[in-house]
Design a protein around this motif. Structure first.
Motif, mmCIF file in Angstrom:
data_model
loop_
_atom_site.group_PDB
_atom_site.id
_atom_site.type_symbol
_atom_site.label_atom_id
_atom_site.label_comp_id
_atom_site.label_asym_id
_atom_site.label_seq_id
_atom_site.Cartn_x
_atom_site.Cartn_y
_atom_site.Cartn_z
ATOM 1 N N UNK A 100 45.597 59.065 37.916
ATOM 2 C CA UNK A 100 44.765 58.430 38.936
ATOM 3 C C UNK A 100 44.569 56.948 38.614
ATOM 4 N N UNK A 101 44.252 56.645 37.371
ATOM 5 C CA UNK A 101 44.005 55.255 36.972
ATOM 6 C C UNK A 101 45.259 54.410 37.116
ATOM 7 N N UNK A 102 46.403 54.937 36.653
ATOM 8 C CA UNK A 102 47.656 54.180 36.740
ATOM 9 C C UNK A 102 48.046 53.938 38.198
ATOM 10 N N UNK A 103 47.910 54.953 39.041
ATOM 11 C CA UNK A 103 48.276 54.791 40.452
ATOM 12 C C UNK A 103 47.362 53.790 41.149
ATOM 13 N N UNK A 104 46.062 53.869 40.899
ATOM 14 C CA UNK A 104 45.124 52.956 41.570
ATOM 15 C C UNK A 104 45.331 51.516 41.119
ATOM 16 N N UNK A 111 48.858 45.138 46.137
ATOM 17 C CA UNK A 111 48.134 44.521 47.256
ATOM 18 C C UNK A 111 47.663 43.120 46.872
ATOM 19 N N UNK A 112 47.132 42.994 45.659
ATOM 20 C CA UNK A 112 46.645 41.690 45.208
ATOM 21 C C UNK A 112 47.752 40.656 45.117
ATOM 22 N N UNK A 113 48.952 41.079 44.687
ATOM 23 C CA UNK A 113 50.086 40.151 44.610
ATOM 24 C C UNK A 113 50.438 39.627 46.002
ATOM 25 N N UNK A 162 42.717 55.668 46.468
ATOM 26 C CA UNK A 162 42.499 54.686 47.533
ATOM 27 C C UNK A 162 41.236 53.873 47.254
ATOM 28 N N UNK A 163 40.156 54.551 46.888
ATOM 29 C CA UNK A 163 38.884 53.860 46.653
ATOM 30 C C UNK A 163 38.999 52.855 45.511
ATOM 31 N N UNK A 164 39.597 53.269 44.393
ATOM 32 C CA UNK A 164 39.720 52.361 43.254
ATOM 33 C C UNK A 164 40.695 51.227 43.552
ATOM 34 N N UNK A 165 41.742 51.509 44.335
ATOM 35 C CA UNK A 165 42.680 50.444 44.706
ATOM 36 C C UNK A 165 41.998 49.385 45.564
ATOM 37 N N UNK A 222 42.002 46.374 33.718
ATOM 38 C CA UNK A 222 41.518 47.192 34.831
ATOM 39 C C UNK A 222 41.963 48.638 34.721
ATOM 40 N N UNK A 223 43.006 48.900 33.940
ATOM 41 C CA UNK A 223 43.380 50.277 33.654
ATOM 42 C C UNK A 223 42.233 50.966 32.908
#
Length: 295
Positions: A100-104, A111-113, A162-165, A222-223
């Motif tokens: 979950x952490x790696x995917x988010x 998205x940030x890039x 999705x929420x963490x992303x 952030x990981x």
């Protein structure tokens, strides 16, 4: 038949190997960074091999006759209130929490890039619109924003990602935009633009590589934050749904048995602490290695 070796290919291969050896030699001088890398590597390996390492099924193997049993040779970390093996649940929880952490973090960085590149390079109205949106998202405390999103979306694994992303994407966008603003003013970028280089080519080939070093450092940071955020969400019942194990909901299960069965919370808590420590050590070492002022 005579075998003809390609000297150009051989030279490129040897140069690449030499570069890898030189990089590792320079990085390995930072012992805390190597320790952090070792910890993270072991945790990721355990998470990847968790289905093979678990002696019991973390969900299906319920033994009511062995409820809240202390650690033993059969159950290394003891059992929970349903008689499930804590060792098996912690191992599978590592897989769930890290995935979950790696995917988010990966999605939020992507998205940030995109947002940071577009905003920093084109500027003017586009920059104002995108940055006001980013400022609006960053005005909320990250964990409270994640709780609000989970309350709206519902608690399942996909919604946690999705929420963490969404929570971390504005932070990456700000970082990338700042780097783009400094790089796009350099003379070689102006020269490429004068020679007819396209905007896409300038962004991807000449500006984006300059963003990678700070981006990698922030991703490790952030990981660690994402692991803590996922555990926090699961602990309050807004994360990974039961009975699927994650470090956070194992802590949630053991909160009411802390006096009579402290092992239910001790072992997942140690797993979170060790993983976050490894990521922080690795991130600090990576920052020192990539920062030219530290060389």
């Amino acid at each position: 038949m005579e075998i003809v070796h390609n000297p150009v290919k051989t030279t490129k291969t040897s140069r690449f190997r030499d570069h890898i050896r030189t990089t590792w030699r320079a990085f390995s001088r930072r012992r805390t960074a190597v320790l952090g890398l070792a910890i993270v590597s072991v945790v990721v390996l355990i998470a990847a091999l968790a289905p093979l390492l678990t002696p019991f099924d973390p969900v299906e193997d319920v033994d009511y006759g062995n409820r809240i049993a202390s650690p033993s040779s059969t159950n290394l970390f003891g059992t929970d209130e349903f008689g499930r093996d804590i060792f098996s649940r912690v191992l599978m929880g590592a897989q769930v929490s890290i995935a979950i952490s790696a995917a988010s973090v990966t999605i939020s960085a992507a998205i940030g890039i995109i947002v940071g590149l577009v905003s920093g390079y084109y500027g003017k109205v586009i920059d104002n619109v995108l940055m006001r949106l980013v400022d609006g998202l960053m005005s909320f405390p990250p964990i409270l924003f994640a709780i609000a999103l989970m309350a709206a979306l519902g608690n399942n694994t996909g919604n946690i990602i999705v929420a963490l992303a969404v929570v971390y994407a504005p932070l990456f966008a700000r970082l990338v935009r700042g780097t783009v603003l400094s790089v796009k003013k350099r003379e070689y970028v102006d020269a490429i633009r004068v020679m007819g280089g396209s905007h896409i080519r300038i962004l991807l080939k000449h500006i984006l590589p300059n963003c990678l070093s700070p981006l990698l450092i922030q991703m490790t940071t952030y990981f660690a934050y994402a692991i803590l955020a996922e555990a926090s969400l699961s602990f309050i019942g807004l994360g990974v749904p039961q009975p699927e194990p994650s470090w956070g909901n194992i802590l949630y299960d053991g909160r009411q048995y802390m006096l009579e069965a402290p092992w239910i919370t001790i072992f997942p808590g140690m797993a979170i602490a060790i993983t976050v420590l490894g990521l922080n050590l690795f991130g600090d070492g990576l920052r020192d290695y990539l920062d030219p002022r530290m060389k």
